[in-house]
Each structure stands twice: as C-alpha cells, then as structure tokens.
Design an enzyme around this catalytic site. Structure first.
Site, PDB file in Angstrom:
ATOM      1  N   SER A  73      93.379  60.478 -15.715  1.00  0.00           N
ATOM      2  CA  SER A  73      93.218  59.159 -15.083  1.00  0.00           C
ATOM      3  C   SER A  73      94.063  59.045 -13.823  1.00  0.00           C
ATOM      4  CB  SER A  73      93.628  58.050 -16.057  1.00  0.00           C
ATOM      5  OG  SER A  73      92.855  58.091 -17.228  1.00  0.00           O
ATOM      6  N   GLN A  74      93.626  58.143 -12.945  1.00  0.00           N
ATOM      7  CA  GLN A  74      94.410  57.818 -11.750  1.00  0.00           C
ATOM      8  C   GLN A  74      95.776  57.288 -12.192  1.00  0.00           C
ATOM      9  OE1 GLN A  74      92.451  54.851  -9.347  1.00  0.00           O
ATOM     10  NE2 GLN A  74      94.223  54.596  -8.013  1.00  0.00           N
TER      11      GLN A  74
END
Ligand code: SAH
Length: 217
Positions: free
Chosen positions: A66-67
């Site tokens: 994930s970011q």
C-alpha cells in the site's frame, strides 16, 4: 537477502515521513514507525528509487504494497495501543504488520496467497519482526485467537464480513475500505455492544480487491 540500510535510505525515509505529516497525519508514533522501517527492503532491489516515494508498488502475484500515506491513515484510525491484539487481513509484503509491531501491538495477519505468505514469513523473520502470520481466508478471520482489540483490512472489501464483526471486542474497531474495483470508502466500524456497531466514513481510496475464498493461484 542482503539487509542493507544506510544513511541515504534513512534520509529518504525522513523525507517520506515529513511528506506524510504534511498531508495531515498527526500521530507521531505512526510517523516514527514509517521513519524507522526499511521499506526499500520490502520491494525488489531494482525498485529502490520508488521505495520512498509516497505511492503503492507491485510486490508480485498481482498484489501491491500500500501507499505509505494510506498505511498511515489506516493506522492512525486504528490507533493501536501497546500489547493490544490486532488482526490484519492481507499480509502482502508485511509492511503494515511491521508498522503495527513498531507501535507495540501483538499482530496477527492473514494472507490468502501462498507465495506471498511464504515470502513474508521468511523475510520478516530475517528482519527480526515477529507478527503471527497465517495462510488462510480473511473473510473467516481467526476465530481461535479472537476477540481482537482492532481489525484492519488492507484490501478493498465488497461488504463488512460477519465473522470479523463477531471477532471484534466490544469497544474495539475495524478499519475497512468498502467498495469495488473503481474505489473504496474507508470505514471505521466501532463495536459498541454485542451486535451493535457505529460506522463512520473517512475518504476515498484505491485498494486491490479482497478476494473470495477460491482456489489460490
Ligand atoms: N498490507 C499489505 C498490502 C496488501 S495488498 C502490505 O503492507 O504490503 C492486499 C493483500 O490482501 C494481498 O496480498 C492479497 O493477496 C490479500 N488478500 C486479498 N483477499 C484476501 C482474503 N480474502 N484473505 C486474506 N488476504 C487477502
């Protein structure tokens, strides 16, 4: 694997944490965890230059790490306290699990893809992080280890799985992005009593889908 973490990496991480703070994250423990964990080691070495940019990145098997900002939002909403039992659905690279461990939580994490589960198990042991990792279906949760103080789902879910609601302690909360392929809304599901939940919404995100329990690839 070569575990190398030098001053350049540390400098890039500080910048990443500062950038995430500037985007509105206020929990300094979350930011300290991001500043500490060597995210470049969670990516293929060829992608070093991307490791400290605030973006999601492929980790193989069609999945992504994930970011960092998204990890920070979910963790800040969860607000884990030391020694709390936290269940994560979607181990992926193991990065989110490490953020929770850095904050002192006891982490249980479930992954449905065998190769990602194996990879995370080996790699996190090398890094000396010790979440309890499980190969299985996140829709079922981990009834044996329930109830949990908090549950965090790191894939886009079509609905709030019933088993996960049951496995939450009263007073505990679940952070879950709800929606389809075109995007999800981050929801916080607070369990106020047996079978009673209060739900709040926290903005739009884009996760890979939480998949049904079907044959693993
Ligand atoms: N938390 C991860 C990001 C994971 S991406 C990290 O920090 O890197 C979402 C992950 O959820 C993928 O690895 C995917 O295989 C997994 N996943 C999807 N559906 C699932 C399910 N039903 N049960 C468990 N894991 C699932």
């Amino acid at each position: 694997m070569m575990i190398q973490d030098n001053y350049r990496h540390k400098g890039l991480r500080k910048k990443l944490a500062d950038g995430i703070r500037a985007k509105g994250i206020r929990n300094e423990e979350v930011l300290a965890a991001i500043e500490k964990i060597p995210r470049h080691l969670f990516l293929d070495p060829a992608f070093l230059e991307f490791a400290y940019q605030d973006q999601a990145f492929p980790i193989g098997s069609g999945q992504t790490i994930s970011q960092p900002y998204t990890v920070a939002v979910q963790t800040e909403l969860l607000d884990p306290q030391p020694r709390q039992k936290i269940l994560e659905i979607g181990t992926g690279s193991g990065y989110q699990a490490c953020v929770l461990l850095e904050m002192g939580a006891k982490v249980f994490s479930v992954e449905r893809q065998r190769n990602l589960y194996n990879k995370a198990k080996k790699f996190l042991t090398e890094l000396k992080y010790r979440p309890k990792l499980f190969f299985g279906d996140g829709y079922k949760g981990l009834p044996t280890f329930a109830p949990f103080d908090g549950i965090i789902i790191t894939a886009g879910a079509p609905f709030i799985p019933e088993a996960l609601k049951e496995q939450l302690k009263i007073g505990g909360k679940m952070i879950i992005p709800i929606g389809g392929e075109s995007g999800q809304v981050m929801k916080v599901v607070l369990k106020t009593a047996e079978n009673k939940f209060e739900i709040s919404e926290h903005g739009g995100f884009s996760f890979v889908p939480m998949l049904e329990d079907k044959a693993n690839d």
